[in-house]
Design an enzyme around this catalytic site. Structure first.
Site, mmCIF file in Angstrom:
data_model
loop_
_atom_site.group_PDB
_atom_site.id
_atom_site.type_symbol
_atom_site.label_atom_id
_atom_site.label_comp_id
_atom_site.label_asym_id
_atom_site.label_seq_id
_atom_site.Cartn_x
_atom_site.Cartn_y
_atom_site.Cartn_z
ATOM 1 N N HIS A 1 10.283 1.585 58.048
ATOM 2 C CA HIS A 1 11.450 0.889 58.585
ATOM 3 C C HIS A 1 11.809 1.396 59.968
ATOM 4 C CE1 HIS A 1 12.769 -0.001 54.163
ATOM 5 N NE2 HIS A 1 11.708 -0.663 54.521
ATOM 6 N N CYS B 1 14.860 -0.676 75.239
ATOM 7 C CA CYS B 1 15.836 -1.550 75.897
ATOM 8 C C CYS B 1 15.676 -2.972 75.375
ATOM 9 C CB CYS B 1 15.615 -1.520 77.408
ATOM 10 S SG CYS B 1 16.572 -2.775 78.283
ATOM 11 N N GLY C 1 11.783 9.822 45.196
ATOM 12 C CA GLY C 1 13.128 9.543 45.693
ATOM 13 C C GLY C 1 13.374 8.114 46.132
ATOM 14 N N THR C 2 12.716 7.176 45.495
ATOM 15 C CA THR C 2 12.990 5.768 45.786
ATOM 16 C C THR C 2 12.794 4.974 44.512
ATOM 17 O OG1 THR C 2 12.150 3.765 46.873
ATOM 18 C CG2 THR C 2 10.619 5.620 46.674
ATOM 19 N N SER D 1 11.804 11.096 40.532
ATOM 20 C CA SER D 1 13.117 10.614 40.936
ATOM 21 C C SER D 1 14.124 10.947 39.844
ATOM 22 C CB SER D 1 13.091 9.095 41.166
ATOM 23 O OG SER D 1 14.261 8.679 41.819
ATOM 24 N N CYS E 1 14.555 15.746 42.943
ATOM 25 C CA CYS E 1 13.159 15.823 43.397
ATOM 26 C C CYS E 1 12.818 17.186 43.996
ATOM 27 C CB CYS E 1 12.799 14.675 44.335
ATOM 28 S SG CYS E 1 13.831 14.478 45.769
HETATM 29 ZN ZN LIG Z 1 16.047 -2.213 80.415
#
Ligand SMILES: [Zn+2]
Length: 483
Positions: A280, A288, A396-397, A421, A438
């Site tokens: 993720h 930017c 842990g998930t 878990s 865990c």
């Molecule tokens: Zn920029």
């Protein structure tokens, strides 16, 4: 901590599967025109009462799923016992769907209604009193669901088995989630009480997830930055579980750590960047939103901590350079005052960027809802790890969120899978479930493997009690002696 991006797109790893049950049912489910769609909790939690919301919705009607614990405790009238259910499931995997139906329904050894319960489906109230054939379509779904599921490998059950797998495996995939960071005081996003979302109520959002919605961010980045300082990884600390992953690396056994966490704490423990896939994204870098200039995450941490919205230095430079140009060359804002279409914000040409001479906002490279997940995930899994992996450890998930949730299904079924878990999950079958904190579980595993997992959070003389869970030969609860 981890959170749920809502990816979109076509490849298996980018499917917007936010719920593993949907993967299970994705096989031929169109049994006799019953359209089943799975609904469930929208986001994952590692808190103790996770699995509560599993349901199938069949047009207007909602069909309830039964958990194994309910079967074990005899809480569903007329249902199979857990032992019967497990036997039916094994038989299905052994002989296939057609033969299974032949030796059960055709020979009338059991009713379709009762068989549904063996595969975790509650006979719905609207079918009560109907002939047994009425349960056929539902049973077909239940069978497909079970059949697409990876069956547990019977040869791995005990803690000793787990320790032996650790010692003998050479290419271990570790999947991690919020649960490995909570002992550091980093909140689990999704747990109801301690999670970050509960802190977000004062922001007046209709849905707290909007904080991580890319459209909301583009509209008003201050919402995200008002809480970003709370989730920013600041200290260079790490948990014993992060230390465990580093230990696997030191022993040459770590193939890849796929993490749902965005805290980048693996790096603090010394896990090499080439061993980590941050599914993720993370705070390690920032980009930017206008010119795509990328900087190290550290570069904007101070501003985030001060509650400021970090701006792009490159954009600022070009604006300043532009301001020095003769007036006649400067572009003016269009006289009708129209705003640019926000959707085309990123696609707008360089020329248009001069309409509003403000620098772009620096967005940490965590994956927001509405953004694609990093491509690295699927590529590495399918083209590299799939052939090499000899053990999967999930820590842990609750493994309900794509893309990490899909990993066990993508790997060959013969690869052993260990789950660590606080609470077991019922939607996917692991070979060995090691339940508890865990940090405690991994420290005990290392002790038994004769490995030195040195961490200041592990007491020197820690004693851990391991007790089996009734009704499951492969589930074990770890608890610190005296705790
Ligand atoms: Zn920029």
């Amino acid at each position: 901590m981890d959170f749920v991006p809502a990816p979109s797109g076509g490849t298996p790893v980018k499917v917007p599967v936010v719920e593993v049950e949907a993967v299970d049912v994705a096989e031929p489910v169109n049994a006799e025109s019953i359209a089943v769609e799975v609904v469930s909790s929208e986001y994952e939690t590692d808190s103790d009462d996770s699995d509560g919301l599993d349901t199938l919705s069949q047009s207007e009607t909602t069909i309830q799923l039964i958990r194994d614990e309910q079967l074990r405790d005899g809480l569903v009238p007329g249902a199979c016992s857990l032992e019967e259910a497990v036997a039916f499931r094994k038989r299905l995997h052994a002989v296939g769907k057609a033969a299974f139906v032949e030796e059960t329904l055709v020979r009338e050894t059991v009713t379709a209604k009762k068989l549904c319960t063996a595969f975790g489906i509650m006979p719905p109230a609207f079918l009560e009193g109907e002939p047994d054939e009425s349960y056929g379509p539902l049973l077909a779904i239940a069978l497909s669901r079970e059949f697409s599921r990876r069956p547990k490998l019977p040869e791995y059950n005990t803690v000793d088995d787990a320790v032996r797998l650790l010692r003998e495996s050479k290419n271990i995939i570790v999947l991690t989630g919020a649960g490995i960071s909570t002992s550091l005081g980093i909140p689990d996003f999704r747990s109801k009480d301690t999670g970050l979302y509960s802190k977000l109520e004062h922001l007046g959002l209709s849905d707290p997830q909007e904080v991580f919605d890319i459209h909301v961010f583009r509209e008003d980045p201050s919402i995200f930055f008002s809480i970003a300082k709370d989730i920013l990884p600041t200290e260079k600390k790490y948990s014993p579980t992060h230390g465990f992953i580093k230990l696997l690396q030191d022993k040459g056994k770590l193939l890849t750590n796929y993490t749902q966490n965005i805290d980048n704490i693996e790096a603090n423990a010394g896990v090499l960047p080439e061993k980590i896939v941050q599914c993720h994204g993370s705070f390690a870098t920032a980009t930017c939103v206008k010119c795509k200039h990328r900087v190290s995450g550290d570069a904007i941490f101070d501003e985030i901590k001060e509650g400021k919205i970090p701006e792009c230095s490159l954009c600022r430079q070009s604006i300043e350079a532009d301001a020095l140009k003769p007036q006649g060359l400067k572009r003016k804002r269009s006289s009708n005052g129209d705003h640019k279409d926000r959707k085309n914000f990123e696609d707008s040409s360089d020329e248009e960027d001069y309409e509003i001479p403000t620098p772009g906002v620096m967005k940490p490279d965590i994956t927001f809802f509405g953004e694609d997940l990093p491509d690295e995930f699927g590529h590495r899994l399918v083209h590299h790890d799939r052939e090499l992996a000899d053990l999967v450890i999930v820590i842990g998930t609750s493994l309900k969120v794509a893309p990490v949730a899909e990993v066990p299904g993508i790997l060959p079924r013969k690869i052993p899978q260990i789950y660590i878990s606080r609470t077991p999950v019922s939607h996917t079958g692991f070979d060995i479930d090691l339940l508890g904190d865990c940090d405690v579980v991994v420290s005990e595993l290392c002790r038994r493997a004769g490995w030195n997992l040195d961490h200041h959070m592990i007491p020197v003389n820690e004693k851990v009690d391991v007790t089996p869970v009734e009704g499951y030969e492969s589930r074990h609860v770890f608890q610190v002696n005296g705790a």
